[in-house]
Design an enzyme around this catalytic site. Structure first.
Site, PDB file in Angstrom:
ATOM      1  N   LYS A 144      -0.525 -15.634 -31.750  1.00 37.11           N
ATOM      2  CA  LYS A 144      -1.840 -14.995 -31.659  1.00 37.11           C
ATOM      3  C   LYS A 144      -1.905 -13.590 -32.280  1.00 37.11           C
ATOM      4  O   LYS A 144      -2.555 -12.696 -31.753  1.00 37.11           O
ATOM      5  CB  LYS A 144      -2.297 -14.939 -30.195  1.00 37.11           C
ATOM      6  N   ASP A 174      -0.097 -17.981 -18.798  1.00 39.64           N
ATOM      7  CA  ASP A 174      -1.503 -18.092 -18.350  1.00 39.64           C
ATOM      8  C   ASP A 174      -1.904 -19.514 -17.973  1.00 39.64           C
ATOM      9  O   ASP A 174      -2.754 -19.725 -17.102  1.00 39.64           O
ATOM     10  CB  ASP A 174      -2.476 -17.512 -19.396  1.00 39.64           C
TER      11      ASP A 174
HETATM   12  C1  BGC Z   1       0.950 -19.086 -26.330  1.00 43.87           C
HETATM   13  C2  BGC Z   1       0.959 -19.694 -24.958  1.00 43.87           C
HETATM   14  C3  BGC Z   1      -0.347 -19.392 -24.250  1.00 43.87           C
HETATM   15  C4  BGC Z   1      -1.516 -19.802 -25.102  1.00 43.87           C
HETATM   16  C5  BGC Z   1      -2.853 -19.504 -24.450  1.00 43.87           C
HETATM   17  C6  BGC Z   1      -0.301 -19.482 -27.081  1.00 43.87           C
HETATM   18  O1  BGC Z   1      -0.363 -18.813 -28.304  1.00 43.87           O
HETATM   19  O2  BGC Z   1       2.080 -19.507 -27.058  1.00 43.87           O
HETATM   20  O3  BGC Z   1       2.050 -19.204 -24.206  1.00 43.87           O
HETATM   21  O4  BGC Z   1      -0.357 -20.088 -23.034  1.00 43.87           O
HETATM   22  O5  BGC Z   1      -1.467 -19.142 -26.336  1.00 43.87           O
HETATM   23  O6  BGC Z   1      -3.009 -18.150 -24.195  1.00 43.87           O
END
Ligand code: BGC
Length: 550
Positions: free
Chosen positions: A187, A222
């Site tokens: 992200k 989360d």
């Molecule tokens: C992460 C996860 C997370 C998800 C939603 C992903 O990019 O790798 O750990 O649960 O985003 O936030």
């Protein structure tokens, strides 16, 4: 009144082909969704069997789900996207909770700089939260847990530190409830010197550097937070899923199936354990996901090429960018531009310059005044599709407004209502994409609406594959439908901007889920918002950790 662009007869055919071709690339037929789900199930199996797979299937050491009777007051820290949140969560023990929170912005410099600076910022934010004058009367004392049942279990003489649960929404190989190594960033984060380190220690070191009397006792993703918090309010939950900036799911698995735990004591006890799938990394090798040139461009230009393949098809961080790539290809098309009179804007030329929220706004205008959306339970103003005796008909996703490809280009054939919707969409485009008014026609508005629907519809269908996989994996459904034991509701807790706000995302997801697992099972799936899941989940984990003496 917006100008209508004139298109000559011969170029019309060519244009229809261009649009039809793009549309075909985004379509996911039922058999493709089946193959994707089958591959998903295989990858679940591999990830549960061995470490080191991209879809990591991480054991969380959370061995039960709450039933709503839990009580206590806890600090929670939530890092996972644009903002970080510090919360004080009060579990009231009757399926209810209260929450006080403060959001702090995480700048790009922090996301991509030294990890120690990022964790110092987290510690500073907790410090600011604890010393903020808005502390509620019940928590005004220096120890905000005074009088709570959680604090009763801590000996303040021996450990005066405040227990805190950390929601860290990135892939972490967890080795205990309060320990786990960062596997990779996602992200848009890429902070240096974090990968391979224990995230609890990184945070605790920052607390210690600042002389804060706070102890991080639990670490939670989360998705796990969503699962636990929905279980807390609903009395049980099978799957917690996030469809927001990123995407992922966590579900309750039989410990015996988590074969990679070997003879770890946690496995010997049997029972259940929550597994964090990290399904955003599904099909990183791109064996089954039908990729378009717009996805390839996005991936190539991302900070993590060849990683998080599934997430890049689905999540809010990327849908706007896929659409931007598509629109730019139409603007640039030769010999004749097919959009915006061949003009772009500074914003539209900018990497990630088109926010997914704009697609959402455009689709909301297009859907306004039509059938009501099938909202997710718990969304404000939404109804509960499961609780109603007669479940309403899930509207079929409309990619091109009930018409064959490219019909949407023929503005004259639109109803007056649709033309007025397009007028409003045109204004949204001019405003949000910062384009010159004279460069945007009604036809352009129809094209952007169509592009938004293509991208979002594909995302919702793929999301259904992930949900179906969990239902099949846990024995609650069969792929292709079929008889499964009569059961009560299959409770799913969800969170994230897409599922909460994107028009028809839930309806589109449910329509594909129904196709994959059959109507009987789909009707029993109770998808509800796990609002504040990250805070409540971290608090519930902190409680479990304290009970375990961590
Ligand atoms: C992460 C996860 C997370 C998800 C939603 C992903 O990019 O790798 O750990 O649960 O985003 O936030």
């Amino acid at each position: 009144m917006a100008p209508l662009s004139a298109v000559s007869g011969s170029s019309k055919g060519l244009q229809s082909r261009v649009f039809g071709d793009i549309e075909a690339q985004f379509q996911l037929e039922d058999d493709v969704l089946h193959s994707i789900t089958t591959k998903f199930l295989e990858d679940f199996g591999s990830g549960l069997g061995e470490y080191g797979h991209p879809m990591a299937m991480i054991p969380t050491f959370v061995t039960g789900v709450p039933n709503g009777s839990e009580t206590g007051t806890f600090l929670a820290l939530d890092l996972g996207g644009t903002n970080l949140r510090v919360c004080e969560v009060k579990l009231l023990g009757n399926h209810q909770f209260t929450l006080r929170q403060q959001k702090y912005r995480v700048s790009d410099a922090l996301k991509t700089g030294e990890a120690s600076a990022l964790f110092d910022y987290l510690a500073d934010s907790v410090d600011a939260f604890l010393t903020t004058p808005t502390v509620s009367p019940t928590t005004a004392a220096s120890n905000p847990f005074a009088g709570s049942s959680a604090i009763d279990e801590i000996d303040p003489e021996a450990d005066p530190a405040l227990p805190l649960g950390l929601t860290f929404s990135f892939p972490v190989e967890q080795t205990a409830l309060n320990e786990g190594k960062v596997l990779t960033w996602t992200k848009g984060f890429s902070a240096k010197n974090a990968i391979g380190n224990d995230v609890v220690k990184l945070l605790q070191d920052a607390f210690n550097r600042k002389h804060l009397h706070v102890r991080c006792v639990a670490l939670v993703n989360d998705t796990v937070g969503a699962l636990l918090s929905r279980a807390y309010t609903a009395g049980g939950c099978l799957l917690g899923a996030i469809f927001g900036t990123g995407t992922n799911g966590a579900y309750v698995e039989k410990v015996e199936n988590i074969r990679k735990l070997g003879d770890h004591p946690a496995r010997k006890n049997g029972g259940d354990m929550v597994v964090n799938c990290e399904w955003g990394a599904f099909d990183n090798t791109r064996g089954v996901l039908p990729t378009t040139q717009f996805d390839n461009k996005l991936d190539r230009e991302s900070i993590n090429p060849r990683l998080q393949a599934f997430e890049k098809f689905i999540s809010g961080m990327y849908l706007g960018e896929i659409a931007r790539n598509l629109l730019l290809s139409l603007i640039d098309s030769a010999p004749k531009s097919l959009l915006f009179n061949g003009r772009s804007s500074k914003l539209l030329n900018l990497h990630y310059g088109l926010d997914t929220a704009v697609l959402s706004e455009i689709e909301a205008v297009w859907e306004s005044g039509r059938h009501p959306d099938v909202e997710v339970k718990g969304v404000e103003g939404g109804h509960d599709p499961i609780a109603e005796e007669q479940q309403p008909e899930v509207p079929k996703p409309k990619i091109n407004g009930f018409a064959p490809p490219a019909h949407f280009l023929d503005i004259d054939s639109h109803s007056p209502e649709d033309r007025s919707r397009l007028e409003r969409i045109r204004s949204v485009i001019v405003q949000r994409m910062e384009l010159a008014d004279e460069d945007v026609t009604l036809r352009d508005a129809a094209i952007v609406r169509w592009a938004s629907a293509l991208v979002a519809d594909r995302a919702a269908k793929l999301s259904a594959c992930a949900v179906a996989t969990v239902l099949v994996q846990t024995g609650h459904a069969r792929l292709g439908g079929g008889v499964v034991p009569e059961e009560e509701h299959l409770i799913v807790g969800v969170d994230g901007s897409l599922i909460e706000h994107y028009p028809n995302f839930n309806a589109r997801l449910r329509a594909s889920l129904r196709m994959l697992v059959g109507e009987e099972v789909e009707r029993r799936v109770d998808i509800g918002m796990a609002k504040d899941g990250s805070g409540v989940g971290a608090a519930l984990c902190a409680l479990q950790a304290i009970k375990q003496g961590l």
